[in-house]
Design an enzyme around this catalytic site. Structure first.
Site, PDB file in Angstrom:
ATOM      1  N   TYR A 143      44.340  63.332  52.394  1.00 29.17           N
ATOM      2  CA  TYR A 143      43.694  62.287  51.583  1.00 29.17           C
ATOM      3  C   TYR A 143      44.505  62.041  50.310  1.00 29.17           C
ATOM      4  O   TYR A 143      44.716  60.895  49.905  1.00 29.17           O
ATOM      5  CB  TYR A 143      42.275  62.728  51.237  1.00 29.17           C
ATOM      6  CG  TYR A 143      41.522  61.804  50.310  1.00 29.17           C
ATOM      7  CD1 TYR A 143      40.887  60.659  50.792  1.00 29.17           C
ATOM      8  CD2 TYR A 143      41.408  62.095  48.950  1.00 29.17           C
ATOM      9  CE1 TYR A 143      40.175  59.822  49.945  1.00 29.17           C
ATOM     10  CE2 TYR A 143      40.696  61.266  48.103  1.00 29.17           C
ATOM     11  CZ  TYR A 143      40.079  60.138  48.599  1.00 29.17           C
ATOM     12  OH  TYR A 143      39.378  59.307  47.757  1.00 29.17           O
ATOM     13  N   LYS A 147      46.176  58.522  48.931  1.00 28.46           N
ATOM     14  CA  LYS A 147      45.882  57.904  47.635  1.00 28.46           C
ATOM     15  C   LYS A 147      47.151  57.714  46.808  1.00 28.46           C
ATOM     16  O   LYS A 147      47.269  56.752  46.034  1.00 28.46           O
ATOM     17  CB  LYS A 147      44.855  58.735  46.865  1.00 28.46           C
ATOM     18  CG  LYS A 147      43.439  58.588  47.411  1.00 28.46           C
ATOM     19  CD  LYS A 147      42.967  57.139  47.356  1.00 28.46           C
ATOM     20  CE  LYS A 147      41.550  56.966  47.829  1.00 28.46           C
ATOM     21  NZ  LYS A 147      41.077  55.554  47.759  1.00 28.46           N
TER      22      LYS A 147
END
Length: 233
Positions: A143, A147
């Site tokens: 993740y 990002k």
């Protein structure tokens, strides 16, 4: 930004930060809100226009643009986290899934809505990023990678959309009190306060928001010799 004449399109609007964006926009008196979610029946706020949208589905993106040809503010909030370390057995599957939603989704949606925004005088795009744009948290490593990529996409879009008068704002935030962090024992920001910070930044013409003390601290330490991004959290 004149919110009284704003027509907003919010992805992932059925819960968490997305739902808070809708509430903050309503409080600001915007003209219209398109509230998008994979399941529009899950949107329970009155006074909005529900839109079916999975940001990984090109046909649904195209249908959303056709249905919302008056948008002046696009908020790319929809996102997923699979909680995978980089060396986990499922890491590549998790990374591909997160990239499709967190990176490609906002890029495709912005590309699709760019002509609409231009026709409406420029408008603005908001991309929901993270403190993990700058550091990698082992429990959410893939993740974090996604990002970081979305931060780069945001900076690139800001340059490319400037010529048509469209501003691009990146929201960096740490832990918020949402479903995504429900099992995490850490200080959490109020998503409604975060949403309001974004609206204040849009009104002031700023292009980044650092929504909490953790985010501001990590950002300030990026240029240190022992950069804050090197050790994780």
């Amino acid at each position: 930004m004149d919110f009284k004449n704003t027509v907003a399109f919010v992805t992932g609007a059925n819960r968490g930060l997305g739902k808070s964006f809708v509430k903050a926009l309503q409080a600001a008196g915007v003209k219209k809100i398109y509230a998008a979610a994979r399941d529009p029946s899950s949107i329970d706020l009155p006074g909005v226009v529900p839109v079916t949208l999975d940001v990984t589905k090109q046909d649904q993106i195209e249908a959303a643009v056709r249905a919302a040809g008056d948008v002046t503010l696009l908020i790319n909030n929809a996102g997923v986290s699979r909680g995978s370390p980089l060396l986990a057995d499922n890491a590549l599957a998790a990374l591909r899934d997160e990239f499709e939603t967190n990176v490609v989704g906002p890029l495709e949606l912005t590309r699709a809505f760019a002509p609409v925004l231009k026709a409406q005088g420029g408008g603005a795009v908001v991309n929901v990023l993270s403190v993990l744009s700058w550091l990698n948290l082992t429990g959410a490593a893939t993740y974090s990678v996604s990002k970081a990529a979305t931060w780069s996409v945001t900076n690139g879009l800001r340059q490319e959309l400037k010529g048509q008068g469209t501003s691009v704002l990146g929201l960096h935030v740490g832990f918020m009190d949402t479903d995504m962090t429900a099992r995490l024992d850490a200080p959490k920001a109020d998503p409604l306060d975060v949403a309001q910070q974004v609206l204040d930044a849009l009104a002031a013409g700023r292009d980044e928001v650092y929504a909490d003390e953790l985010t501001r601290s990590i950002k300030a330490g990026l240029s240190a010799e022992q950069g804050s991004y090197r050790g994780g959290v």
